[in-house]
Design a protein around this motif. Sequence first.
Motif, PDB file in Angstrom:
ATOM      1  N   ARG A 165      15.127  -3.089  10.358  1.00  0.00           N
ATOM      2  CA  ARG A 165      15.178  -4.554  10.190  1.00  0.00           C
ATOM      3  C   ARG A 165      14.648  -5.008   8.841  1.00  0.00           C
ATOM      4  NH1 ARG A 165      13.296  -4.817  15.873  1.00  0.00           N
ATOM      5  NH2 ARG A 165      11.171  -5.008  15.066  1.00  0.00           N
ATOM      6  N   THR A 166      13.731  -4.258   8.268  1.00  0.00           N
ATOM      7  CA  THR A 166      13.049  -4.705   7.048  1.00  0.00           C
ATOM      8  C   THR A 166      13.432  -3.920   5.794  1.00  0.00           C
ATOM      9  OG1 THR A 166      11.166  -3.246   7.482  1.00  0.00           O
ATOM     10  CG2 THR A 166      11.043  -5.484   8.385  1.00  0.00           C
ATOM     11  N   ALA A 167      14.263  -2.900   5.920  1.00  0.00           N
ATOM     12  CA  ALA A 167      14.519  -1.980   4.809  1.00  0.00           C
ATOM     13  C   ALA A 167      15.053  -2.679   3.570  1.00  0.00           C
ATOM     14  CB  ALA A 167      15.485  -0.885   5.252  1.00  0.00           C
ATOM     15  N   ARG A 168      16.051  -3.489   3.757  1.00  0.00           N
ATOM     16  CA  ARG A 168      16.708  -4.107   2.598  1.00  0.00           C
ATOM     17  C   ARG A 168      15.757  -5.046   1.862  1.00  0.00           C
ATOM     18  NH1 ARG A 168      22.385  -5.119   2.025  1.00  0.00           N
ATOM     19  NH2 ARG A 168      22.627  -4.863   4.284  1.00  0.00           N
ATOM     20  N   GLU A 169      15.066  -5.915   2.602  1.00  0.00           N
ATOM     21  CA  GLU A 169      14.205  -6.899   1.947  1.00  0.00           C
ATOM     22  C   GLU A 169      13.015  -6.259   1.244  1.00  0.00           C
ATOM     23  OE1 GLU A 169      11.220  -9.065   4.559  1.00  0.00           O
ATOM     24  OE2 GLU A 169      12.761  -8.591   6.050  1.00  0.00           O
ATOM     25  N   LEU A 170      12.532  -5.131   1.758  1.00  0.00           N
ATOM     26  CA  LEU A 170      11.364  -4.480   1.162  1.00  0.00           C
ATOM     27  C   LEU A 170      11.731  -3.511   0.050  1.00  0.00           C
ATOM     28  CD1 LEU A 170       9.243  -3.786   4.384  1.00  0.00           C
ATOM     29  CD2 LEU A 170       8.901  -5.575   2.667  1.00  0.00           C
ATOM     30  N   GLY A 171      13.011  -3.245  -0.106  1.00  0.00           N
ATOM     31  CA  GLY A 171      13.437  -2.320  -1.151  1.00  0.00           C
ATOM     32  C   GLY A 171      13.242  -0.867  -0.795  1.00  0.00           C
ATOM     33  N   ALA A 172      13.348  -0.527   0.492  1.00  0.00           N
ATOM     34  CA  ALA A 172      13.217   0.865   0.909  1.00  0.00           C
ATOM     35  C   ALA A 172      14.310   1.713   0.277  1.00  0.00           C
ATOM     36  CB  ALA A 172      13.294   0.964   2.426  1.00  0.00           C
ATOM     37  N   ALA A 178       0.833  -1.204   0.000  1.00  0.00           N
ATOM     38  CA  ALA A 178       0.000   0.000   0.000  1.00  0.00           C
ATOM     39  C   ALA A 178       0.866   1.252   0.000  1.00  0.00           C
ATOM     40  CB  ALA A 178      -0.934  -0.002   1.209  1.00  0.00           C
ATOM     41  N   LEU A 179       1.987   1.214   0.710  1.00  0.00           N
ATOM     42  CA  LEU A 179       2.879   2.363   0.756  1.00  0.00           C
ATOM     43  C   LEU A 179       3.577   2.583  -0.589  1.00  0.00           C
ATOM     44  CD1 LEU A 179       4.478   1.577   4.231  1.00  0.00           C
ATOM     45  CD2 LEU A 179       2.793   3.368   3.742  1.00  0.00           C
ATOM     46  N   ALA A 180       3.840   1.488  -1.303  1.00  0.00           N
ATOM     47  CA  ALA A 180       4.530   1.569  -2.590  1.00  0.00           C
ATOM     48  C   ALA A 180       3.571   1.813  -3.757  1.00  0.00           C
ATOM     49  CB  ALA A 180       5.315   0.283  -2.838  1.00  0.00           C
ATOM     50  N   LYS A 181       2.278   1.736  -3.504  1.00  0.00           N
ATOM     51  CA  LYS A 181       1.283   1.829  -4.578  1.00  0.00           C
ATOM     52  C   LYS A 181       1.371   3.117  -5.386  1.00  0.00           C
ATOM     53  CE  LYS A 181      -3.633   1.045  -5.456  1.00  0.00           C
ATOM     54  NZ  LYS A 181      -4.951   0.743  -4.838  1.00  0.00           N
ATOM     55  N   PRO A 182       1.679   4.274  -4.777  1.00  0.00           N
ATOM     56  CA  PRO A 182       1.799   5.493  -5.597  1.00  0.00           C
ATOM     57  C   PRO A 182       2.884   5.434  -6.653  1.00  0.00           C
ATOM     58  CG  PRO A 182       1.494   6.079  -3.286  1.00  0.00           C
ATOM     59  CD  PRO A 182       1.724   4.588  -3.332  1.00  0.00           C
ATOM     60  N   VAL A 188      10.710   5.972   1.547  1.00  0.00           N
ATOM     61  CA  VAL A 188      11.638   6.026   2.670  1.00  0.00           C
ATOM     62  C   VAL A 188      10.924   5.406   3.861  1.00  0.00           C
ATOM     63  CG1 VAL A 188      12.917   7.517   4.257  1.00  0.00           C
ATOM     64  CG2 VAL A 188      12.814   8.074   1.813  1.00  0.00           C
ATOM     65  N   ALA A 189      11.503   4.349   4.409  1.00  0.00           N
ATOM     66  CA  ALA A 189      10.925   3.687   5.574  1.00  0.00           C
ATOM     67  C   ALA A 189      11.381   4.413   6.830  1.00  0.00           C
ATOM     68  CB  ALA A 189      11.367   2.225   5.632  1.00  0.00           C
ATOM     69  N   GLY A 190      10.426   4.778   7.671  1.00  0.00           N
ATOM     70  CA  GLY A 190      10.787   5.517   8.866  1.00  0.00           C
ATOM     71  C   GLY A 190       9.985   5.081  10.073  1.00  0.00           C
ATOM     72  N   GLY A 191      10.403   5.566  11.206  1.00  0.00           N
ATOM     73  CA  GLY A 191       9.679   5.274  12.426  1.00  0.00           C
ATOM     74  C   GLY A 191      10.344   5.950  13.601  1.00  0.00           C
ATOM     75  N   ARG A 192       9.606   6.007  14.700  1.00  0.00           N
ATOM     76  CA  ARG A 192      10.203   6.520  15.928  1.00  0.00           C
ATOM     77  C   ARG A 192      10.303   5.381  16.930  1.00  0.00           C
ATOM     78  NH1 ARG A 192       9.440   8.588  20.206  1.00  0.00           N
ATOM     79  NH2 ARG A 192      10.102  10.666  19.560  1.00  0.00           N
ATOM     80  N   SER A 193      11.425   5.312  17.614  1.00  0.00           N
ATOM     81  CA  SER A 193      11.673   4.320  18.651  1.00  0.00           C
ATOM     82  C   SER A 193      11.503   2.897  18.107  1.00  0.00           C
ATOM     83  CB  SER A 193      10.771   4.589  19.856  1.00  0.00           C
ATOM     84  OG  SER A 193      11.201   3.865  20.991  1.00  0.00           O
ATOM     85  N   ALA A 194      10.525   2.137  18.632  1.00  0.00           N
ATOM     86  CA  ALA A 194      10.325   0.766  18.142  1.00  0.00           C
ATOM     87  C   ALA A 194      10.037   0.752  16.649  1.00  0.00           C
ATOM     88  CB  ALA A 194       9.188   0.094  18.903  1.00  0.00           C
TER      89      ALA A 194
END
Length: 222
Positions: free
Chosen positions: A112-119, A90-94, A99-105
């Motif tokens: 952990r998932t950036a490489r496999e998801l192609g971020a 859904a995030l890649a649909k556009p 860019v994969a991001g987050g705060r804390s956890a």
Amino acid sequence: MQSETVETPAGDARITWHPPKKGTAARLVLAVGHGAGGGIEARDLQALAAALPPLGVTVALVEQPWRVAGKKLAPAPKTLDTGWRALWPALAKPGLPVVAGGRSAGARVACRTARELGAHAVLALSFPLHPPGRPEKSRAAELLGAGVPTLVVQGGNDPFGKPGEFPGQFPDGRSDGGYELIEVPYGDHSFNVPKRATLSQEEALAVITDGVGKWIASQSAR
């Protein structure tokens, strides 16, 4: 602003989209997940959602299934990763770099998932380098293993890891681990600054939005 519910194996997740206004073309998507102790109402996430769309960035604030379900405690990291992976289409649909991001956890999930998801890159806000008072329990391997360009934004007084504790730091904010770091002076894990600080809360948030905005611009150019 528009919300979208996405089914995942961990339950229904929710994406709140903050696209640029008409007339401003989006160059990429910044998808940002929340931490284990709060949701997308966090002031840094809301500040980014307000500041980045005028720069051509669609900000997608992601609520993990446990948060959508109204639970108070986050599940195990493996379950968080499962939810994030299922959200990714859904995030890649556009059709834009994400860019994969987050705060804390959420930052740990993104790393952990950036490489496999192609971020395209990773934005780590308040990365929890270690539990408070337990520097020997380092999570640096997750950060260093992201495998894509990474920006860490860290409060100067974050008990989960002060900027100087991060591995391989150079004076200009670069590291030998392939990431950059921006320090928010006096900031704690939520980027709160005390009244005695030499900068206001608004100025602290501006350090975040200005720094992330410049870094995002450099990522969209590559």
